[in-house]
Design a protein around this motif. Structure first.
Motif, mmCIF file in Angstrom:
data_model
loop_
_atom_site.group_PDB
_atom_site.id
_atom_site.type_symbol
_atom_site.label_atom_id
_atom_site.label_comp_id
_atom_site.label_asym_id
_atom_site.label_seq_id
_atom_site.Cartn_x
_atom_site.Cartn_y
_atom_site.Cartn_z
ATOM 1 N N MET A 139 71.225 -41.801 78.627
ATOM 2 C CA MET A 139 70.487 -41.156 77.537
ATOM 3 C C MET A 139 70.390 -39.647 77.772
ATOM 4 O O MET A 139 70.548 -38.862 76.843
ATOM 5 N N ALA A 140 70.103 -39.249 79.015
ATOM 6 C CA ALA A 140 69.986 -37.820 79.326
ATOM 7 C C ALA A 140 71.293 -37.106 79.015
ATOM 8 O O ALA A 140 71.292 -36.003 78.450
ATOM 9 N N ARG A 141 72.390 -37.716 79.364
ATOM 10 C CA ARG A 141 73.695 -37.103 79.099
ATOM 11 C C ARG A 141 73.977 -37.058 77.601
ATOM 12 O O ARG A 141 74.504 -36.067 77.092
ATOM 13 N N LYS A 142 73.607 -38.116 76.905
ATOM 14 C CA LYS A 142 73.805 -38.169 75.446
ATOM 15 C C LYS A 142 73.019 -37.052 74.752
ATOM 16 O O LYS A 142 73.526 -36.393 73.847
ATOM 17 N N PHE A 143 71.781 -36.830 75.206
ATOM 18 C CA PHE A 143 70.916 -35.829 74.576
ATOM 19 C C PHE A 143 71.089 -34.439 75.183
ATOM 20 O O PHE A 143 70.497 -33.476 74.700
ATOM 21 N N GLY A 144 71.869 -34.340 76.254
ATOM 22 C CA GLY A 144 72.117 -33.041 76.872
ATOM 23 C C GLY A 144 70.921 -32.433 77.572
ATOM 24 O O GLY A 144 70.683 -31.229 77.473
ATOM 25 N N VAL A 145 70.155 -33.283 78.279
ATOM 26 C CA VAL A 145 68.992 -32.790 79.010
ATOM 27 C C VAL A 145 69.144 -33.073 80.505
ATOM 28 O O VAL A 145 69.915 -33.940 80.909
ATOM 29 N N GLU A 183 43.415 -25.155 79.658
ATOM 30 C CA GLU A 183 43.627 -23.801 80.165
ATOM 31 C C GLU A 183 44.975 -23.650 80.852
ATOM 32 O O GLU A 183 45.601 -22.614 80.774
ATOM 33 N N ASN A 184 45.430 -24.682 81.561
ATOM 34 C CA ASN A 184 46.630 -24.582 82.375
ATOM 35 C C ASN A 184 47.861 -25.197 81.722
ATOM 36 O O ASN A 184 48.942 -25.136 82.269
ATOM 37 N N PHE A 185 47.694 -25.812 80.568
ATOM 38 C CA PHE A 185 48.817 -26.433 79.884
ATOM 39 C C PHE A 185 49.660 -25.342 79.228
ATOM 40 O O PHE A 185 49.116 -24.350 78.746
ATOM 41 N N PRO A 186 50.980 -25.482 79.222
ATOM 42 C CA PRO A 186 51.818 -24.453 78.587
ATOM 43 C C PRO A 186 51.414 -24.239 77.127
ATOM 44 O O PRO A 186 51.116 -25.187 76.413
ATOM 45 N N LYS A 187 51.412 -23.008 76.696
ATOM 46 C CA LYS A 187 51.052 -22.671 75.310
ATOM 47 C C LYS A 187 52.325 -22.467 74.497
ATOM 48 O O LYS A 187 53.265 -21.826 74.954
ATOM 49 N N PHE A 188 52.350 -23.039 73.306
ATOM 50 C CA PHE A 188 53.446 -22.789 72.377
ATOM 51 C C PHE A 188 52.918 -22.985 70.971
ATOM 52 O O PHE A 188 51.934 -23.693 70.762
ATOM 53 N N PRO A 189 53.530 -22.346 69.977
ATOM 54 C CA PRO A 189 53.031 -22.460 68.611
ATOM 55 C C PRO A 189 53.202 -23.880 68.084
ATOM 56 O O PRO A 189 54.212 -24.523 68.335
ATOM 57 N N THR A 190 52.202 -24.346 67.356
ATOM 58 C CA THR A 190 52.279 -25.678 66.752
ATOM 59 C C THR A 190 52.298 -25.533 65.240
ATOM 60 O O THR A 190 51.673 -24.621 64.686
ATOM 61 N N PRO A 191 53.006 -26.443 64.566
ATOM 62 C CA PRO A 191 53.134 -26.309 63.110
ATOM 63 C C PRO A 191 51.811 -26.445 62.362
ATOM 64 O O PRO A 191 51.632 -25.852 61.310
ATOM 65 N N ILE A 225 62.118 -34.071 72.866
ATOM 66 C CA ILE A 225 62.995 -32.895 72.846
ATOM 67 C C ILE A 225 62.594 -31.958 71.710
ATOM 68 O O ILE A 225 62.582 -30.738 71.878
ATOM 69 N N ASP A 226 62.230 -32.518 70.554
ATOM 70 C CA ASP A 226 61.761 -31.690 69.437
ATOM 71 C C ASP A 226 60.484 -30.940 69.811
ATOM 72 O O ASP A 226 60.297 -29.785 69.435
ATOM 73 N N ILE A 227 59.604 -31.597 70.546
ATOM 74 C CA ILE A 227 58.332 -30.983 70.920
ATOM 75 C C ILE A 227 58.527 -29.898 71.982
ATOM 76 O O ILE A 227 58.036 -28.780 71.843
ATOM 77 N N PHE A 228 59.237 -30.232 73.058
ATOM 78 C CA PHE A 228 59.336 -29.337 74.207
ATOM 79 C C PHE A 228 60.569 -28.450 74.206
ATOM 80 O O PHE A 228 60.579 -27.411 74.858
ATOM 81 N N GLY A 229 61.610 -28.853 73.497
ATOM 82 C CA GLY A 229 62.872 -28.124 73.516
ATOM 83 C C GLY A 229 63.818 -28.720 74.549
ATOM 84 O O GLY A 229 63.381 -29.217 75.592
ATOM 85 N N ARG A 230 65.087 -28.677 74.261
ATOM 86 C CA ARG A 230 66.111 -29.282 75.122
ATOM 87 C C ARG A 230 66.109 -28.686 76.526
ATOM 88 O O ARG A 230 66.347 -29.370 77.504
#
Length: 174
Positions: free
Chosen positions: A57-63, A150-158, A27-32
């Motif tokens: 677990m999904a309900r607990k984490f809200g995903v 090339e086809n993987f979603p792009k997002f900023p990494t720390p 969840i931290d990596i991809f977002g809720r």
């Protein structure tokens, strides 16, 4: 994910806190809003035991929870043919108790009605599977082959690495 996935492996080995920790990392990596919990039902006892925990677990984490199915053959009646092909592939006979085999007979291309019936107690799981499909931008593999980076979603990494490297580092070292 399937029974070989990180979270399910932790659950199978009775390590619930580690499973919670792994889910939190995802969840931290991809977002809720971009992480989903996959449940499957191929007629495998372990899935019957782990699906309720995954739902909790999904309900607990809200995903979101999504219902999926691994399809290795088209129709249910092809189960035995698939099993014979596996035997041929690993050069074993069907009566060999130590040979590679698929557990359960549900690894076929199920209809929407079959999926809705299997997951009738949690209908939003099938709705969410459709939601995931709507999030995917279709690509033509005929014109352009799929290449992970090339086809993987792009997002900023720390750490400034590419997305695939970052996710591998987080999952394997985290």
């Amino acid at each position: 994910s399937c029974l070989g996935g990180i979270i399910l492996q932790e659950l199978i080995h009775d390590r619930r806190s580690e499973a919670d920790e792994a889910m939190g990392r995802f969840i931290d990596i991809f977002g809720r809003d971009r992480f989903v919990v996959e449940i499957q039902d191929h007629g495998i006892d372990l899935q019957s035991k782990t699906n309720p925990v995954l739902i909790e677990m999904a309900r607990k984490f809200g995903v979101r929870i999504v219902a999926t199915n691994d399809a290795h053959y088209v129709d249910h009646c092809h189960h035995e043919h698939h099993d014979m092909l596996l035997c041929t592939q690993v050069k074993r006979t069907r009566d060999d108790p130590n040979r590679f085999r698929f557990n359960g007979e549900g690894h076929y291309l199920k209809t929407p009605d079959e999926m809705r019936y299997l997951f009738r107690e949690i209908p939003e799981a099938c709705d969410n599977t459709l939601w995931v499909a709507e999030q995917v931008e279709p690509i033509s593999i005929i014109k352009k082959p799929v290449v992970a980076n090339e086809n993987f979603p792009k997002f900023p990494t720390p750490n400034g690495s590419d997305t695939v490297t970052y996710i591998r580092q987080q999952l394997l070292l985290g």
